[in-house]
Enzyme design. Structure first.
Site, PDB file in Angstrom:
ATOM      1  N   GLU A  32      42.614  39.695  -9.501  1.00 46.37           N
ATOM      2  CA  GLU A  32      41.178  39.652  -9.069  1.00 46.37           C
ATOM      3  C   GLU A  32      40.488  40.958  -9.716  1.00 46.37           C
ATOM      4  OE1 GLU A  32      43.082  36.495  -6.875  1.00 46.37           O
ATOM      5  OE2 GLU A  32      43.660  38.674  -6.710  1.00 46.37           O
ATOM      6  N   MET A  39      45.633  31.604  -5.967  1.00 43.31           N
ATOM      7  CA  MET A  39      46.047  32.539  -5.428  1.00 43.31           C
ATOM      8  C   MET A  39      45.509  33.924  -5.955  1.00 43.31           C
ATOM      9  SD  MET A  39      50.277  31.568  -5.264  1.00 43.31           S
ATOM     10  CE  MET A  39      50.144  30.870  -7.002  1.00 43.31           C
ATOM     11  N   CYS A  81      46.358  43.423 -10.444  1.00 46.73           N
ATOM     12  CA  CYS A  81      46.190  42.225  -9.421  1.00 46.73           C
ATOM     13  C   CYS A  81      44.988  41.426 -10.196  1.00 46.73           C
ATOM     14  CB  CYS A  81      45.361  42.619  -8.204  1.00 46.73           C
ATOM     15  SG  CYS A  81      44.592  41.326  -7.068  1.00 46.73           S
ATOM     16  N   THR A 128      49.145  35.241 -10.694  1.00 42.57           N
ATOM     17  CA  THR A 128      49.172  36.163  -9.634  1.00 42.57           C
ATOM     18  C   THR A 128      50.038  37.050  -9.740  1.00 42.57           C
ATOM     19  OG1 THR A 128      49.298  36.670  -7.166  1.00 42.57           O
ATOM     20  CG2 THR A 128      50.068  34.427  -7.875  1.00 42.57           C
ATOM     21  N   THR A 186      51.370  39.487  -7.427  1.00 41.20           N
ATOM     22  CA  THR A 186      51.803  39.666  -6.397  1.00 41.20           C
ATOM     23  C   THR A 186      53.335  38.629  -6.109  1.00 41.20           C
ATOM     24  OG1 THR A 186      50.171  40.775  -5.052  1.00 41.20           O
ATOM     25  CG2 THR A 186      51.955  39.712  -3.763  1.00 41.20           C
TER      26      THR A 186
END
Length: 229
Positions: A198, A10, A196, A83, A85
């Site tokens: 990423e 994710m 985040c 992740t 989120t």
């Protein structure tokens, strides 16, 4: 060495970073040919994104809770939700297992406080920036999180989902993220949280003229401290 469970996929782009950092961390600490003992579950991110967009966090939480229980059954002795989120459903995941689930916001807040700071700019998905589950967790540790204005939040969301989650890293988006971070610093942030997983694929200390808190890296360090204690 204890076995670390990873709830990933994710996106898988950042899960790959988790795998690299955990293995590099074990090698740095133990030397030789040592590598991390891991159990990894990766979900289909498209399914999770659909649930996020529909606001069906209960269903998303059920998916991760089931995967966490499977990791525990397979021998994991701790779990990382890879992740930021999806820490919105952290309680659902922790309740599903009898092993510790290391909360990303707790780990991040510890690093911010250790740096002597109390106010940070938060770059993350729109869910993480705009909802209270993450900012409230930071606040419980005495860390205030500032977020960009609405237009910049939309741009950060676009960069994450339309570029970084599919492995695209561009100079233009790196410059945009750096500019948004600079705006937060100009309005009183003392450092920047890359909230985040990423975002570390794009920006880091080279682009931000202030302390930076890379949550993926911090999460992996905390997991290794527990696994190698």
């Amino acid at each position: 060495m204890r076995t670390i469970g990873i709830l990933g996929g994710m996106s898988w782009e950042s899960t790959a970073v988790y795998l690299r950092l955990l293995n590099e961390g074990v090698r740095a600490r133990l030397g030789g040919l040592h590598s991390a003992r891991l159990r990894v579950a990766t979900v289909d991110f498209d399914d999770i994104v659909s649930l996020q967009r529909a606001g069906d966090w209960d269903a998303a939480g059920a998916v991760l809770a089931t995967e966490a229980a499977a990791l525990e059954a397979a021998g994991a002795e701790s779990v990382l939700i890879a992740t930021n989120t999806m820490h919105k459903v952290y309680d659902r995941v922790q309740d599903a297992v009898g092993i510790p689930v290391l909360h990303l916001a707790d780990v991040t807040a510890d690093a911010v406080r250790a740096a002597g700071l109390s106010r940070v700019g938060l770059l993350a998905t729109a869910y993480t920036m705009e909802q209270d589950f993450y900012r409230d967790r930071l606040a419980a540790h005495g860390v205030e999180a500032m977020v960009p204005d609405a237009s910049d939040r939309r741009e950060v969301q676009r960069i994450i989902f339309e570029e970084l989650c599919i492995g695209e890293v561009t100079d233009a988006s790196r410059a945009t993220l750096a500019r948004i971070a600079a705006d937060l610093l100009a309005h009183g942030a003392q450092g920047i949280v890359l909230g985040c997983t990423e975002l570390e694929l794009s920006i880091g200390a080279a682009e931000v003229a202030a302390p930076i808190f890379p949550t993926t890296t911090l999460h992996c360090r905390a997991a290794l401290e527990l696994a190698l204690a």
